[in-house]
Structures are given as C-alpha cells and as structure tokens.
Write an enzyme that holds these catalytic residues in place. Structure first.
Site, mmCIF file in Angstrom:
data_model
loop_
_atom_site.group_PDB
_atom_site.id
_atom_site.type_symbol
_atom_site.label_atom_id
_atom_site.label_comp_id
_atom_site.label_asym_id
_atom_site.label_seq_id
_atom_site.Cartn_x
_atom_site.Cartn_y
_atom_site.Cartn_z
ATOM 1 N N THR A 126 0.830 -1.373 0.228
ATOM 2 C CA THR A 126 0.195 -0.295 -0.633
ATOM 3 C C THR A 126 0.573 1.102 -0.008
ATOM 4 O OG1 THR A 126 -1.115 1.438 1.196
ATOM 5 C CG2 THR A 126 -0.281 -0.600 2.475
ATOM 6 N N ASP A 127 0.769 2.191 -0.308
ATOM 7 C CA ASP A 127 1.215 4.084 -0.564
ATOM 8 C C ASP A 127 0.791 4.140 1.488
ATOM 9 O OD1 ASP A 127 -1.485 4.698 0.142
ATOM 10 O OD2 ASP A 127 -1.448 5.419 -1.333
ATOM 11 N N GLU A 128 0.243 3.541 1.829
ATOM 12 C CA GLU A 128 0.369 4.510 2.963
ATOM 13 C C GLU A 128 1.407 3.721 4.273
ATOM 14 O OE1 GLU A 128 -2.727 3.574 6.256
ATOM 15 O OE2 GLU A 128 -3.709 3.460 4.004
ATOM 16 N N TYR A 151 -0.764 -0.273 10.783
ATOM 17 C CA TYR A 151 -1.416 -0.965 10.107
ATOM 18 C C TYR A 151 -0.468 -0.677 8.828
ATOM 19 C CZ TYR A 151 -2.848 -1.726 4.904
ATOM 20 O OH TYR A 151 -2.920 -1.754 3.871
ATOM 21 N N LYS A 155 2.191 -3.119 7.152
ATOM 22 C CA LYS A 155 2.268 -3.328 5.646
ATOM 23 C C LYS A 155 3.880 -3.471 5.373
ATOM 24 C CE LYS A 155 0.238 -4.686 3.071
ATOM 25 N NZ LYS A 155 -0.218 -5.750 2.565
HETATM 26 P P1 NAD Z 1 -9.784 -6.529 3.082
HETATM 27 O O1 NAD Z 1 -9.893 -6.291 4.528
HETATM 28 O O2 NAD Z 1 -11.399 -6.647 2.109
HETATM 29 O O3 NAD Z 1 -9.618 -9.023 2.200
HETATM 30 C C1 NAD Z 1 -9.013 -9.226 3.571
HETATM 31 C C2 NAD Z 1 -8.376 -10.423 2.765
HETATM 32 O O4 NAD Z 1 -7.959 -11.501 3.861
HETATM 33 C C3 NAD Z 1 -10.479 -10.695 3.241
HETATM 34 O O5 NAD Z 1 -10.600 -12.252 2.637
HETATM 35 C C4 NAD Z 1 -9.947 -11.725 5.110
HETATM 36 O O6 NAD Z 1 -10.387 -12.739 5.515
HETATM 37 C C5 NAD Z 1 -8.060 -12.406 4.421
HETATM 38 N N1 NAD Z 1 -7.449 -12.732 5.744
HETATM 39 C C6 NAD Z 1 -7.320 -11.501 6.631
HETATM 40 N N2 NAD Z 1 -5.893 -11.940 7.973
HETATM 41 C C7 NAD Z 1 -5.766 -13.512 7.351
HETATM 42 C C8 NAD Z 1 -5.207 -14.842 7.143
HETATM 43 N N3 NAD Z 1 -4.459 -14.076 8.654
HETATM 44 N N4 NAD Z 1 -4.918 -15.820 6.581
HETATM 45 C C9 NAD Z 1 -5.326 -15.671 5.380
HETATM 46 N N5 NAD Z 1 -6.536 -14.914 4.995
HETATM 47 C C10 NAD Z 1 -6.943 -13.767 5.896
HETATM 48 O O7 NAD Z 1 -8.480 -5.715 2.052
HETATM 49 P P2 NAD Z 1 -8.818 -5.401 0.690
HETATM 50 O O8 NAD Z 1 -9.093 -3.683 1.042
HETATM 51 O O9 NAD Z 1 -9.462 -6.390 -0.779
HETATM 52 O O10 NAD Z 1 -6.704 -5.265 0.274
HETATM 53 C C11 NAD Z 1 -5.975 -6.329 0.218
HETATM 54 C C12 NAD Z 1 -4.869 -6.025 0.050
HETATM 55 O O11 NAD Z 1 -4.788 -5.217 -1.230
HETATM 56 C C13 NAD Z 1 -4.158 -5.791 1.649
HETATM 57 O O12 NAD Z 1 -3.148 -6.473 1.789
HETATM 58 C C14 NAD Z 1 -4.104 -4.334 1.898
HETATM 59 O O13 NAD Z 1 -2.790 -4.222 2.631
HETATM 60 C C15 NAD Z 1 -3.897 -4.126 0.381
HETATM 61 N N6 NAD Z 1 -3.855 -2.447 0.103
HETATM 62 C C16 NAD Z 1 -5.419 -2.082 0.429
HETATM 63 C C17 NAD Z 1 -6.004 -0.915 -0.724
HETATM 64 C C18 NAD Z 1 -7.541 -0.344 -0.312
HETATM 65 O O14 NAD Z 1 -8.031 0.143 -1.251
HETATM 66 N N7 NAD Z 1 -8.121 -1.437 -0.022
HETATM 67 C C19 NAD Z 1 -5.132 -0.479 -0.958
HETATM 68 C C20 NAD Z 1 -3.489 -0.746 -0.823
HETATM 69 C C21 NAD Z 1 -3.444 -1.767 -0.910
HETATM 70 O O1 TDX Z 2 -16.159 6.971 8.362
HETATM 71 C C1 TDX Z 2 -14.827 7.409 8.264
HETATM 72 N N1 TDX Z 2 -15.003 9.464 8.129
HETATM 73 C C2 TDX Z 2 -13.828 9.082 7.590
HETATM 74 O O2 TDX Z 2 -13.273 10.524 7.590
HETATM 75 C C3 TDX Z 2 -14.007 6.882 7.709
HETATM 76 C C4 TDX Z 2 -13.982 5.227 7.872
HETATM 77 C C5 TDX Z 2 -12.855 6.973 6.937
HETATM 78 N N2 TDX Z 2 -12.633 8.883 7.100
HETATM 79 C C6 TDX Z 2 -11.438 9.273 6.238
HETATM 80 C C7 TDX Z 2 -10.119 9.080 6.228
HETATM 81 C C8 TDX Z 2 -9.225 8.742 5.472
HETATM 82 O O3 TDX Z 2 -9.237 10.220 5.905
HETATM 83 O O4 TDX Z 2 -11.638 9.144 5.160
HETATM 84 C C9 TDX Z 2 -10.177 8.817 4.589
HETATM 85 C C10 TDX Z 2 -9.854 7.189 3.546
HETATM 86 O O5 TDX Z 2 -10.107 6.165 4.775
HETATM 87 P P1 TDX Z 2 -10.483 4.700 4.510
HETATM 88 O O6 TDX Z 2 -11.584 3.916 3.621
HETATM 89 O O7 TDX Z 2 -10.316 3.443 6.208
HETATM 90 O O8 TDX Z 2 -8.916 4.320 4.085
HETATM 91 P P2 TDX Z 2 -7.612 4.444 4.371
HETATM 92 O O9 TDX Z 2 -7.331 4.632 6.049
HETATM 93 O O10 TDX Z 2 -7.170 5.765 3.415
HETATM 94 O O11 TDX Z 2 -6.891 3.299 4.092
HETATM 95 C C11 TDX Z 2 -7.122 2.513 2.551
HETATM 96 O O12 TDX Z 2 -6.719 2.829 1.787
HETATM 97 C C12 TDX Z 2 -4.599 2.446 1.516
HETATM 98 C C13 TDX Z 2 -8.054 0.950 2.974
HETATM 99 O O13 TDX Z 2 -8.275 0.795 3.874
HETATM 100 C C14 TDX Z 2 -5.751 0.071 3.356
HETATM 101 O O14 TDX Z 2 -6.001 -1.426 2.921
HETATM 102 C C15 TDX Z 2 -5.499 0.444 2.175
HETATM 103 O O15 TDX Z 2 -3.622 0.362 2.101
#
Ligand code: NAD
Ligand code: TDX
Length: 346
Positions: A126-128, A151, A155
């Site tokens: 992730t970019d985070e 988090y 990562k």
């Molecule tokens: P998500 O939370 O929707 O899904 C995570 C999945 O991983 C779930 O199906 C969960 O059951 C499974 N999981 C959790 N712990 C586990 C374990 N110990 N063993 C096996 N499975 C397990 O997450 P997402 O948003 O789909 O993100 C997927 C990946 O992409 C993550 O690695 C996250 O860091 C990365 N990512 C997410 C975003 C975003 O905006 N959501 C952005 C950049 C990177």
């Molecule tokens: O209720 C809310 N109110 C609010 O203001 C929530 C849930 C979020 N926010 C803000 C926090 C952040 O500035 O919105 C922005 C986005 O929040 P999230 O959806 O929680 O995402 P973020 O914290 O940016 O992280 C996401 O992007 C990078 C994903 O959850 C991560 O898994 C990924 O790595």
C-alpha cells in the site's frame, strides 16, 4: 502461468483479482487461501461455485504447518499475497491481528514459497507505507518508508521482509504499492462504501476532523490489472507504485456522493479526527506506466456512479454483512456448513 495461489481472495480486492484473472486467462487455475475473518466473504465469489479452475482453501497464512503443506504440494507458478488486516481504524484499537497476519503471515508465506522454489511471489502492499505527504509532491518507489499507523507499520514490515528475502536469497519477489481502492464488494467500514450505505439509509456520514485529508482514488479493477501486469512482466526484486491520478479531499468525495445519491448535506457529521491521521497520499506510477504499459482506465465519476448502483442493487449483501447473516445465507445457497467461529467473531 498455469496455477497460482491467491491469499485473501474472499476480500474486496482479492475477489475482483481472482474473477478478472480467470476471465482473462482460460488456461489458468487458482487456489484461494483465506481465513474468512470478518472481512472475508464467500459470497464475493459465489459466481465461481462449481468452476473447475477455482478452488477454495480455508486457512490462516500465519499457520506454518498448513501453509507449508499447501504450497509444498501445490505446484504453484506464483503466489499473490492479498491476505491482510486492512482497516487503519481497527489497527488503532488492537494491533495484534495486524502483526500476526500482515507480518508473521507474510514471513510464513515467504518461507514456504522459498522452500518450494515458487518462481514468483507478489506482495500486495500500500502507499501508506510511505507515510504522509504535505500539500505537494508524490510518492515514488524511492520515497523512504515512514509508516504512521499500526496498519501501515505492519505492511511496511512485510515489505521489508519481502525485500530482504530477495536481497539475501535471490528470492523471486515483487511488491506493488497502490493507493485507495473503491468499487463493488468493498467492506462497508471503508470511507466510500460506508458513506454510500449510510446515505442510502439516511444515516449520518462521520467525517474525521475537518475532512481536508487527501486520498488518491483508483478503481479496484485498475488496481487488479496493475497487479496482473507486475506479476507477469515486472522485474524481480522491484517495487511498483500503482495510483489513480485522482486526488480528492474526503469532503470532496462526500459532496460528490451526496450529489450522485441526491441526498442532503445535512447528513454530514463532523466527528473527532482519527489519531495520527495521515494528511495526504498521492502516487507517482510512472514506473509501472512506462515499463509495463499499465494505466488506470476507469473514469472516477463513472466508476463512482457504478459503485453507487452496485451498493443500491446489493443492499441485501450489505445488510447480511452488517448482521453476520451472510454465513447462513451461503450455507442455505450451497448446502455447506461453514465456520461458526466466524459468526461468533462478529
Ligand atoms: P479486505 O480486508 O477486504 O480483505 C482481506 C482478506 O484477507 C479477507 O478475505 C480476509 O478473510 C483475508 N485474511 C485476513 N487475515 C488472513 C489470514 N491470517 N490468513 C488468510 N486470510 C486472511 O482487504 P482489501 O481491501 O481487499 O485489501 C487486500 C490487500 O490489498 C491488503 O493486503 C491491503 O493491505 C492491500 N491494499 C488495499 C488497499 C485498499 O484501498 N483497500 C489499497 C492498497 C493496498
Ligand atoms: O468514517 C470514516 N470517516 C472518514 O473521514 C472513515 C471510515 C474514513 N474517513 C477518512 C479517513 C481517511 O482520510 O476517509 C479517508 C479514507 O479512509 P479509509 O477508507 O479508512 O481508508 P485509508 O485509511 O485511507 O486506508 C485505505 O487505503 C489504503 C485502506 O483501508 C487500506 O487498506 C489501504 O492500504
């Protein structure tokens, strides 16, 4: 590539990736290893039920015995690791599961894949991990890692392990670092699906702080196309940033959603800020674009409209998730008994 292991495939991005890969490559078969935490939902891939090229294995990536056996016997051409605890707010309440899954789980997968001489390992990051930007500038692959939340620290730790295996053992690994995803099947704890489902039910939209934090939004299908490009054509040992060229403040997103949903601004509720809230993320993805010919394609307004339509059309999916009832639904649909412990976890 004939057979790959995807971890975390029952989550938001992993489920889209699995469907996209099976559609794009008719010769490919996929094993999906997922623990089915609160965020893992078998319903996300219900359409693949009975598909011979798809197999689900319930398990924990941090369970070395299970993972060694699966990867040791699997004959995989690649491992793509999506499995993670992914929600920043949860990591602020309890970082334990983040350390266990995101760090220990990645180490277990690396050891198993190395022992089995798996030819490619892609870590979905992730970019985070780069921390927070000020008002200007972009994250490049050379930006030093400087994570701020438990988090992102977990990562970043995983990324460092992956890099160390590549450096020390010549382990064939790649890392992608993507910005904020949106689209169908996203768990309604994240900003966009939470605000859509709340607004549809005329519930308040909780904005942290002043709503001026900036995120760079990308459609989940564009992220998955980027992962595919890196998996197949990326240079081993390299990091590739993937971003949407689409910076928005949280308030801009909220106003846009309310406009598209035809709901009043009075639904906005300002609440206490997230502790340590990163101000701004923005990605420079020139490397992936020039080396791999990848580019994000989905227009944001269009993607958001379609996402809203999806959540409107799948209100029962959201309701089942919120109540935990989707487990019973799945069991009724497919006649399988599943994970009572997951229901207990909610
Ligand atoms: P998500 O939370 O929707 O899904 C995570 C999945 O991983 C779930 O199906 C969960 O059951 C499974 N999981 C959790 N712990 C586990 C374990 N110990 N063993 C096996 N499975 C397990 O997450 P997402 O948003 O789909 O993100 C997927 C990946 O992409 C993550 O690695 C996250 O860091 C990365 N990512 C997410 C975003 C975003 O905006 N959501 C952005 C950049 C990177
Ligand atoms: O209720 C809310 N109110 C609010 O203001 C929530 C849930 C979020 N926010 C803000 C926090 C952040 O500035 O919105 C922005 C986005 O929040 P999230 O959806 O929680 O995402 P973020 O914290 O940016 O992280 C996401 O992007 C990078 C994903 O959850 C991560 O898994 C990924 O790595």
């Amino acid at each position: 590539m004939k057979r790959i292991l995807v971890t975390g495939g029952c989550g938001f991005i992993g489920s889209v990736f699995i469907r996209q890969e099976l559609e794009t490559y008719p010769e490919l078969s996929i094993v999906n290893l997922d623990k089915l935490t609160y965020a893992g939902n078998l319903e996300n891939l219900a359409d693949l039920h009975g598909e011979p090229r798809y197999e689900f294995q319930r398990g924990d990536i941090a369970d070395a015995g299970f993972v060694n056996e699966l990867i040791g016997k699997g004959g995989f051409d690649a491992v793509v690791n999506f499995a993670a605890e992914s929600h920043v707010d949860r990591s602020l309440l309890d970082s334990g599961p983040f350390v266990r899954t995101n760090i220990v789980g990645t180490q277990v997968l690396l050891d198993a894949a190395r022992a089995a001489a798996v030819p490619r390992f892609l870590q979905v990051s992730t970019d985070e991990v780069y921390g927070s930007l000020g008002p200007t500038g972009l994250f490049t692959e050379d930006t030093p890692i400087n994570p701020n939340s438990p988090y992102s620290a977990s990562k970043a730790s995983a990324d460092l392990l992956v890099k160390s295996y590549n450096h020390s053992f010549g382990f064939p690994a790649l890392i992608t670092r993507c910005s904020n995803n949106y689209g169908p099947y996203q768990f309604p704890e994240k900003l966009i699906p939470l605000f859509i489902s709340n607004a549809l039910g005329d519930q308040p939209l909780p904005i942290y702080g002043a709503g001026t934090n900036v995120r760079d939004w990308i459609h989940v299908t564009d992220h998955c196309r980027g992962i595919d490009a890196v998996l197949r054509r990326g240079r081993l040992g390299e990091v590739y940033n993937l971003g949407g060229h689409n910076e928005k403040t949280n308030l801009e997103i909220t106003y846009l959603l309310l406009e598209l949903l035809d709901k009043p601004h009075s639904l906005i509720k300002y609440v206490s800020d997230r502790p340590g809230h990163d101000l701004r993320y923005a990605i420079d993805s020139t490397k992936a674009e020039t080396e791999l010919g990848w580019k994000p394609r989905v227009n944001f307004q269009q993607g958001l409209r379609e996402t809203i339509d999806w959540y409107r059309g799948n209100a029962d999916w959201v309701a089942r998730i919120k109540s935990g009832a989707y487990l019973r639904y799945y069991e009724q649909q497919y006649g399988k008994r599943l994970h009572e412990d997951q229901a207990a976890h909610r």
